[in-house]
Design an enzyme around this catalytic site. Structure first.
Site, mmCIF file in Angstrom:
data_model
loop_
_atom_site.group_PDB
_atom_site.id
_atom_site.type_symbol
_atom_site.label_atom_id
_atom_site.label_comp_id
_atom_site.label_asym_id
_atom_site.label_seq_id
_atom_site.Cartn_x
_atom_site.Cartn_y
_atom_site.Cartn_z
ATOM 1 N N HIS A 46 -10.891 30.198 -19.824
ATOM 2 C CA HIS A 46 -10.139 29.022 -19.072
ATOM 3 C C HIS A 46 -11.052 28.538 -17.838
ATOM 4 O O HIS A 46 -10.641 29.160 -16.643
ATOM 5 C CB HIS A 46 -8.948 29.714 -18.506
ATOM 6 C CG HIS A 46 -8.022 30.134 -19.310
ATOM 7 N ND1 HIS A 46 -7.000 29.354 -19.643
ATOM 8 C CD2 HIS A 46 -7.669 31.455 -19.949
ATOM 9 C CE1 HIS A 46 -6.095 29.990 -20.359
ATOM 10 N NE2 HIS A 46 -6.643 31.200 -20.875
ATOM 11 N N CYS B 167 -8.506 28.171 -24.620
ATOM 12 C CA CYS B 167 -7.716 29.375 -25.017
ATOM 13 C C CYS B 167 -6.709 28.982 -25.939
ATOM 14 O O CYS B 167 -7.228 28.940 -27.496
ATOM 15 C CB CYS B 167 -7.166 30.043 -23.862
ATOM 16 S SG CYS B 167 -6.898 31.857 -24.306
ATOM 17 N N GLU C 278 -10.421 26.018 -16.221
ATOM 18 C CA GLU C 278 -9.647 25.478 -15.073
ATOM 19 C C GLU C 278 -8.919 26.417 -14.145
ATOM 20 O O GLU C 278 -8.532 25.929 -13.025
ATOM 21 C CB GLU C 278 -8.578 24.684 -15.985
ATOM 22 C CG GLU C 278 -7.389 25.627 -16.451
ATOM 23 C CD GLU C 278 -7.844 26.161 -17.894
ATOM 24 O OE1 GLU C 278 -9.021 26.155 -18.377
ATOM 25 O OE2 GLU C 278 -6.954 26.849 -18.673
ATOM 26 N N ARG D 106 -5.733 37.276 -22.874
ATOM 27 C CA ARG D 106 -5.322 37.313 -24.199
ATOM 28 C C ARG D 106 -5.882 36.147 -25.284
ATOM 29 O O ARG D 106 -5.388 35.649 -25.876
ATOM 30 C CB ARG D 106 -3.787 37.309 -24.334
ATOM 31 C CG ARG D 106 -3.132 38.530 -23.554
ATOM 32 C CD ARG D 106 -1.597 38.518 -23.846
ATOM 33 N NE ARG D 106 -1.091 37.352 -23.474
ATOM 34 C CZ ARG D 106 -0.477 36.314 -24.066
ATOM 35 N NH1 ARG D 106 -0.311 36.494 -25.579
ATOM 36 N NH2 ARG D 106 -0.168 35.358 -23.735
ATOM 37 N N GLY E 184 -2.287 28.783 -22.722
ATOM 38 C CA GLY E 184 -0.605 29.145 -22.952
ATOM 39 C C GLY E 184 -0.265 29.879 -24.017
ATOM 40 O O GLY E 184 -1.064 30.794 -24.238
ATOM 41 N N GLU E 185 0.559 29.380 -24.730
ATOM 42 C CA GLU E 185 0.813 30.529 -25.744
ATOM 43 C C GLU E 185 0.975 29.366 -27.088
ATOM 44 O O GLU E 185 1.917 28.511 -27.000
ATOM 45 C CB GLU E 185 2.420 31.087 -25.718
ATOM 46 C CG GLU E 185 3.058 31.933 -26.749
ATOM 47 C CD GLU E 185 1.869 32.827 -27.491
ATOM 48 O OE1 GLU E 185 1.305 33.520 -26.511
ATOM 49 O OE2 GLU E 185 1.695 32.768 -28.497
ATOM 50 N N ARG F 206 -6.437 34.964 -33.241
ATOM 51 C CA ARG F 206 -5.831 35.122 -31.821
ATOM 52 C C ARG F 206 -5.916 36.560 -31.243
ATOM 53 O O ARG F 206 -5.973 37.404 -31.906
ATOM 54 C CB ARG F 206 -4.454 34.962 -32.050
ATOM 55 C CG ARG F 206 -4.053 33.301 -32.606
ATOM 56 C CD ARG F 206 -2.693 33.101 -32.872
ATOM 57 N NE ARG F 206 -1.868 33.191 -31.574
ATOM 58 C CZ ARG F 206 -0.832 33.959 -31.498
ATOM 59 N NH1 ARG F 206 -0.148 34.507 -32.660
ATOM 60 N NH2 ARG F 206 -0.234 34.110 -30.304
HETATM 61 N N1 GLN Z 1 -3.055 34.505 -26.853
HETATM 62 C C1 GLN Z 1 -2.514 33.164 -26.735
HETATM 63 C C2 GLN Z 1 -2.257 32.381 -27.979
HETATM 64 O O1 GLN Z 1 -2.626 32.580 -29.044
HETATM 65 C C3 GLN Z 1 -3.523 32.526 -25.930
HETATM 66 C C4 GLN Z 1 -3.674 33.001 -24.478
HETATM 67 C C5 GLN Z 1 -4.126 31.937 -23.376
HETATM 68 O O2 GLN Z 1 -4.020 30.804 -23.715
HETATM 69 N N2 GLN Z 1 -4.437 32.520 -22.337
HETATM 70 O O3 GLN Z 1 -1.701 31.320 -27.850
#
Ligand code: GLN
Length: 217
Positions: A181, A82, A183, A141, A50-51, A111
């Site tokens: 990922h 991630c 999943e 990302r 996620g983020e 990151r």
């Molecule tokens: N760039 C995101 C972060 O630093 C991670 C991206 C992802 O989970 N697909 O949170």
């Protein structure tokens, strides 16, 4: 006697649903975790992609950050994919100065490491402990592990391309993290590796509890 492990999925933000869907086929019960009381009821936790900046803020705001840190320190098995890897890292690069993490993994994680132009790419990654050929790894990302401490086992690296040799899967005790990922691909083998760690941990706990009871009776 072994019971079905209850694996929580941290459900503050990110691809929660995909992890929830992956776990039951591996003999684990999957539940969402949003509050400290819910965390207290699980045998293990998945921190989804996620983020991580948002996830960290929500964890702090919901009062989960402290309990998460305590749980990790207490040996709770946690798998982070991630953004989840970012959340488990002790040290971050290319993160806002105020970004907090749960920590526990003695790694420095960069990151968005694969470059801003390349939002996502896919690759085949051999993962130690995962039999049956390389894992088809989807990176979005994604972070990588820039430096791993002595107690950290490197489970997988990128082969080829500009990220050749970069660490993208690690384990330290009961903590597992991947930059990619699994999943999202329908390949359950990384989750299976994690559920195996959870089962062993539960069996050990049961042994310790039985020992304590014998000692006190
Ligand atoms: N760039 C995101 C972060 O630093 C991670 C991206 C992802 O989970 N697909 O949170």
């Amino acid at each position: 006697m072994s019971r079905k492990p209850v694996v929580g999925v941290l459900a503050l933000q990110g691809d929660v649903r995909e992890h929830l869907a992956t776990l039951p086929g591996l003999g684990a019960e999957a539940v969402t975790v949003r509050r400290p009381e819910e965390l207290a009821g699980v045998d293990a936790l998945v921190v989804p992609g996620g983020e991580s900046t948002t996830m960290a803020k929500l964890a702090a705001r919901s009062g989960l950050l402290g309990p998460l840190r305590d749980a990790v320190a207490g040996g709770l098995p946690v798998y982070g994919s991630c953004a989840g890897m970012v959340m488990l890292a002790d040290r971050l690069l290319d993160a806002p100065a105020d970004q907090v993490t749960v920590g526990g993994l003695d790694v420095t994680v960069r990151r968005n490491a694969f470059g801003r132009q390349v939002d996502s790419f896919e690759s085949q990654v051999e993962v130690d402990g995962v039999a049956g050929g390389p894992v088809h790894a989807v990176f979005i990302r994604a972070p990588w592990v820039e430096q791993a401490g002595e107690g950290v086992q490197v489970l997988g690296r990128v082969v080829g391309g500009s990220a050749d040799g970069r660490i993208v899967a690690v384990r330290q005790g009961n903590l597992v993290a991947t930059s990619f990922h699994p999943e999202l691909t329908g390949d359950r083998r990384v989750h299976a590796l994690f559920v195996d760690i959870v089962r062993r941990h539960l069996a050990e706990q049961a042994g310790v509890d039985a020992g304590n009871e014998r000692g006190t009776s």
